[in-house]
Design an enzyme around this catalytic site. Structure first.
Site, PDB file in Angstrom:
ATOM      1  N   GLY A  53      82.589  85.636  37.416  1.00 30.64           N
ATOM      2  CA  GLY A  53      81.860  85.780  35.975  1.00 30.64           C
ATOM      3  C   GLY A  53      81.079  86.886  36.131  1.00 30.64           C
ATOM      4  CG  ASP A  65      77.160  84.989  35.558  1.00 31.17           C
ATOM      5  OD1 ASP A  65      78.566  84.717  36.322  1.00 31.17           O
ATOM      6  OD2 ASP A  65      76.263  83.398  35.572  1.00 31.17           O
ATOM      7  NE  ARG A  66      79.889  82.625  40.965  1.00 32.26           N
ATOM      8  CZ  ARG A  66      81.314  82.318  41.925  1.00 32.26           C
ATOM      9  NH1 ARG A  66      81.905  81.439  40.554  1.00 32.26           N
ATOM     10  NH2 ARG A  66      81.205  81.766  42.626  1.00 32.26           N
ATOM     11  CG  ASP A  90      72.751  82.248  38.615  1.00 36.11           C
ATOM     12  OD1 ASP A  90      71.782  81.336  38.197  1.00 36.11           O
ATOM     13  OD2 ASP A  90      72.982  83.179  38.204  1.00 36.11           O
ATOM     14  CB  THR A 119      75.636  78.073  31.982  1.00 39.34           C
ATOM     15  OG1 THR A 119      74.837  78.570  30.602  1.00 39.34           O
ATOM     16  CG2 THR A 119      76.892  77.067  31.382  1.00 39.34           C
ATOM     17  CB  THR A 156      66.302  54.045  30.465  1.00 39.25           C
ATOM     18  OG1 THR A 156      67.198  52.691  30.386  1.00 39.25           O
ATOM     19  CG2 THR A 156      67.675  55.096  30.412  1.00 39.25           C
TER      20      THR A 156
END
Length: 196
Positions: free
Chosen positions: A49, A51-52, A71, A74, A125
């Site tokens: 990716g 971003d990476r 990171d 997403t 919950t």
């Protein structure tokens, strides 16, 4: 003027590129094959990716050597860099996506805010979900860091970035460095390296 694109979305990258080219900008849609070559990537071409890639450039610039970038985006990704070589990484489900998926598939569950919580055992919950998402991911993160360190036999500088890094950073059992703008800084470095 320069436009650096780091897109991992389903939006047509070609449409984005054409939009900025029509504005008379130089456009670079980054991937492993078109970034500066002083970093070697041990990863299948075009699968890493953008971003990476950007995170790797920024991390090396500031922290030099033996680095683990986590990171919280997403996906929650772990990237190991040794001696200017991107060795590979780990991809786990992103925290927000995991929550959205759980709520979508279990109709009685509602969206919660992901926050630090002292409770491990919830009596309702919402508390149970907040504990599960907070302490569950704390355990995942610390467990993977430990395995990465043992597997590579190094003590990396651990850099945290991404939207939820701030929520989790205090429970990581190792020294960390919080860099909220790591990806943007990496894009800047790639841009000036290519067009300076």
């Amino acid at each position: 003027n320069i436009c650096i694109i780091s897109s991992v979305s389903h939006v047509s990258t070609k449409s984005i590129v054409n939009f900025f080219k029509n504005l008379k900008l130089k456009v670079l849609n980054i991937n492993v094959s078109n970034v500066p070559k002083y970093i070697k990537f041990k990863y299948k071409s075009r699968q890493l990716g953008a971003d990476r890639i950007a995170n790797t450039f920024a991390a090396i610039k500031k922290y030099k050597n033996n680095i683990l970038v986590i990171d919280f985006g997403t996906a929650t990704t772990f990237d190991i860099i040794i001696n200017n070589i991107y060795e590979g990484g780990v991809i786990t489900p992103g925290i927000k996506i995991s929550l959205d998926s759980l709520v979508e598939r279990a109709s009685k569950l509602k969206i919660i805010k992901i926050i630090k919580t002292k409770k491990i055992i919830g009596q309702n919950t919402q508390d149970s979900m907040q504990s599960g998402f907070y302490w569950g991911y704390v355990s995942l993160i610390n467990g993977l860091i430990e395995k990465i360190i043992k597997n590579n036999q190094i003590k990396p500088k651990i850099i945290l970035t991404g939207g939820l890094a701030k929520v989790f950073k205090d429970e990581i059992l190792y020294e960390t460095f919080y860099e909220p703008n790591l990806t943007l800084h990496g894009l800047y470095l790639i841009g000036i390296s290519k067009y300076a």
